[in-house]
Design a protein around this motif. Structure first.
Motif, PDB file in Angstrom:
ATOM      1  N   ALA A 152       0.816  -1.220   0.000  1.00 49.18           N
ATOM      2  CA  ALA A 152       0.000   0.000   0.000  1.00 49.18           C
ATOM      3  C   ALA A 152       0.848   1.267   0.000  1.00 49.18           C
ATOM      4  O   ALA A 152       0.613   2.186  -0.794  1.00 49.18           O
ATOM      5  N   ILE A 153       1.832   1.343   0.882  1.00 50.65           N
ATOM      6  CA  ILE A 153       2.663   2.549   0.964  1.00 50.65           C
ATOM      7  C   ILE A 153       3.479   2.722  -0.305  1.00 50.65           C
ATOM      8  O   ILE A 153       3.585   3.830  -0.848  1.00 50.65           O
ATOM      9  N   TYR A 154       4.042   1.631  -0.814  1.00 49.43           N
ATOM     10  CA  TYR A 154       4.844   1.727  -2.038  1.00 49.43           C
ATOM     11  C   TYR A 154       3.980   2.082  -3.242  1.00 49.43           C
ATOM     12  O   TYR A 154       4.458   2.723  -4.183  1.00 49.43           O
ATOM     13  N   LEU A 155       2.715   1.686  -3.204  1.00 54.05           N
ATOM     14  CA  LEU A 155       1.813   2.059  -4.282  1.00 54.05           C
ATOM     15  C   LEU A 155       1.555   3.560  -4.280  1.00 54.05           C
ATOM     16  O   LEU A 155       1.568   4.210  -5.334  1.00 54.05           O
ATOM     17  N   VAL A 156       1.340   4.124  -3.098  1.00 49.98           N
ATOM     18  CA  VAL A 156       1.142   5.575  -2.994  1.00 49.98           C
ATOM     19  C   VAL A 156       2.380   6.318  -3.492  1.00 49.98           C
ATOM     20  O   VAL A 156       2.285   7.280  -4.262  1.00 49.98           O
ATOM     21  N   LEU A 157       3.562   5.868  -3.075  1.00 50.63           N
ATOM     22  CA  LEU A 157       4.799   6.485  -3.560  1.00 50.63           C
ATOM     23  C   LEU A 157       4.967   6.272  -5.060  1.00 50.63           C
ATOM     24  O   LEU A 157       5.434   7.161  -5.783  1.00 50.63           O
ATOM     25  N   GLY A 158       4.575   5.101  -5.531  1.00 56.88           N
ATOM     26  CA  GLY A 158       4.708   4.781  -6.943  1.00 56.88           C
ATOM     27  C   GLY A 158       3.850   5.654  -7.836  1.00 56.88           C
ATOM     28  O   GLY A 158       4.245   5.982  -8.964  1.00 56.88           O
ATOM     29  N   VAL A 159       2.680   6.037  -7.355  1.00 55.95           N
ATOM     30  CA  VAL A 159       1.814   6.915  -8.136  1.00 55.95           C
ATOM     31  C   VAL A 159       2.519   8.247  -8.385  1.00 55.95           C
ATOM     32  O   VAL A 159       2.547   8.760  -9.511  1.00 55.95           O
ATOM     33  N   GLY A 160       3.108   8.813  -7.326  1.00 58.14           N
ATOM     34  CA  GLY A 160       3.844  10.063  -7.495  1.00 58.14           C
ATOM     35  C   GLY A 160       5.046   9.897  -8.399  1.00 58.14           C
ATOM     36  O   GLY A 160       5.323  10.748  -9.255  1.00 58.14           O
ATOM     37  N   MET A 161       5.768   8.784  -8.240  1.00 61.72           N
ATOM     38  CA  MET A 161       6.953   8.549  -9.062  1.00 61.72           C
ATOM     39  C   MET A 161       6.583   8.373 -10.532  1.00 61.72           C
ATOM     40  O   MET A 161       7.370   8.727 -11.418  1.00 61.72           O
ATOM     41  N   THR A 162       5.399   7.842 -10.790  1.00 57.31           N
ATOM     42  CA  THR A 162       4.942   7.694 -12.178  1.00 57.31           C
ATOM     43  C   THR A 162       4.887   9.043 -12.870  1.00 57.31           C
ATOM     44  O   THR A 162       5.371   9.204 -14.009  1.00 57.31           O
ATOM     45  N   TYR A 163       4.318  10.033 -12.194  1.00 54.81           N
ATOM     46  CA  TYR A 163       4.257  11.384 -12.756  1.00 54.81           C
ATOM     47  C   TYR A 163       5.664  11.922 -13.006  1.00 54.81           C
ATOM     48  O   TYR A 163       5.950  12.502 -14.065  1.00 54.81           O
TER      49      TYR A 163
END
Length: 332
Positions: free
Chosen positions: A54-65
């Motif tokens: 869950a936490i890595y997914l939230v960080l991953g969304v930002g990193m995608t941008y």
């Protein structure tokens, strides 16, 4: 049946990066399920994988941008720690573990504000200082962690997370689904729609594809980059809140490889390190590949150190495939 004989919708699906990434995920699940029958992919395993991701997914969304703009952010783990320390210090001085809901709310705002401000600062240096994002965020990695260590003496302070926060967001469930997973899903949907269906998303792709052309088209490239890096920082701040809720501590020394894990997930999901291409959906799938890989290796009894080797190898392989895809597009 050859590929040319497939229906058009099937050919389009095969051309999408998400389809190949999902196929890899399915193969991993099948392999570990066969290797450890009855021990892998149980309801407990699925829940734990989702919570851990869950936490890595939230960080991953930002990193995608960030990566879609052809940038990078190596500082996310340290920014998470700094935001957690700032929020934790406020909680400690306003009731500690027994703090009320008002303190919880203020500490959340502090974590989000610290993360967003740090991200915006890095974005401004990238956009106006013309300093490569790799250098800016590498410096940010050390500076953010250093400030957190100065504030705490390098030790995780006790009472950094209120019991209310842990009992609700950390351990609570809705319809049997942990709140951490629900929050990560909401963030994914909201920012997935923002990327795929708004002007902000169009500008993000345009800048990553060709920043000079984006400027000629009237897109405020510098201002947009500041917003993108501020978004990454904001989500790192949210990750700090989720970490405090889940583990009850700032874990100052526990986030040194967060950037590796998140970048691995995003690149595995098909987002190009060269910019201009990617999706939040692909990142969702990419986040679960290392999560399933790590859990599966534990279940089959592989030593922990080999898990890090496997994740690192997956990252190198993902970048290699991205390079091949880029060369193929340039030839066609």
């Amino acid at each position: 049946m050859t590929r040319s004989q497939l229906p058009e919708w099937a050919r389009r699906a095969l051309r999408r990066n998400e389809a190949w990434t999902f196929a890899i995920l399915v193969v991993l699940v099948a392999y570990f399920s066969i290797s450890a029958p009855g021990k892998f992919f149980t309801v407990y395993d699925i829940t734990q994988i989702a919570v851990n991701a869950a936490i890595y997914l939230v960080l991953g969304v930002g990193m995608t941008y960030v990566i879609i703009t052809a940038g990078i952010d190596l500082s996310i783990g340290s920014v998470l720690v700094l935001a957690a320390v700032a929020a934790g210090e406020y909680t400690i001085h306003h009731g500690a573990a027994g703090a009320g809901w008002f303190t919880v709310a203020v500490s959340i705002v502090i974590a989000l504000a610290v993360g967003a401000a740090w991200g915006a600062l890095q974005g401004a240096l990238v956009a106006t200082g013309k300093i490569p994002a790799l250098i800016v965020t590498l410096g940010g990695l050390g500076a953010a962690l250093g400030l957190a260590e100065i504030a705490t003496g390098g030790q995780d302070p006790s009472g950094a997370a209120a019991t209310h926060l842990q009992n609700s967001l950390g351990y609570g469930k809705v319809l049997g689904i942990p709140w951490l997973v629900v929050l990560a899903a909401v963030v994914t949907v909201v920012f997935g729609l923002l990327l795929g269906g708004t002007r902000f998303g169009v500008h993000t792709f345009a800048i990553g594809s060709n920043p000079a052309a984006a400027r000629r088209a009237g897109i405020p490239v510098g201002r947009h980059l500041v917003k993108v890096y501020a978004l990454m920082g904001l989500l790192a701040g949210l990750g700090a809140v989720m970490w405090l809720a889940s583990y009850g501590t700032t874990s100052i020394a526990g986030h040194s490889t967060d950037n590796l894990k998140v970048i691995t997930a995003v690149v595995l999901g098909g987002t190009s390190l060269f910019g201009g291409r990617g999706s939040v959906l692909g990142t969702v799938i990419g986040v679960f590949i290392p999560a399933v890989l790590t859990t599966g290796l534990i279940v089959v009894g592989v030593q922990q150190y080999w898990q890090d080797v496997a994740v690192g190898a997956v990252l190198v392989g993902a970048v290699y495939l991205d390079q091949i895809r880029k060369q193929t597009r340039e030839r066609t």
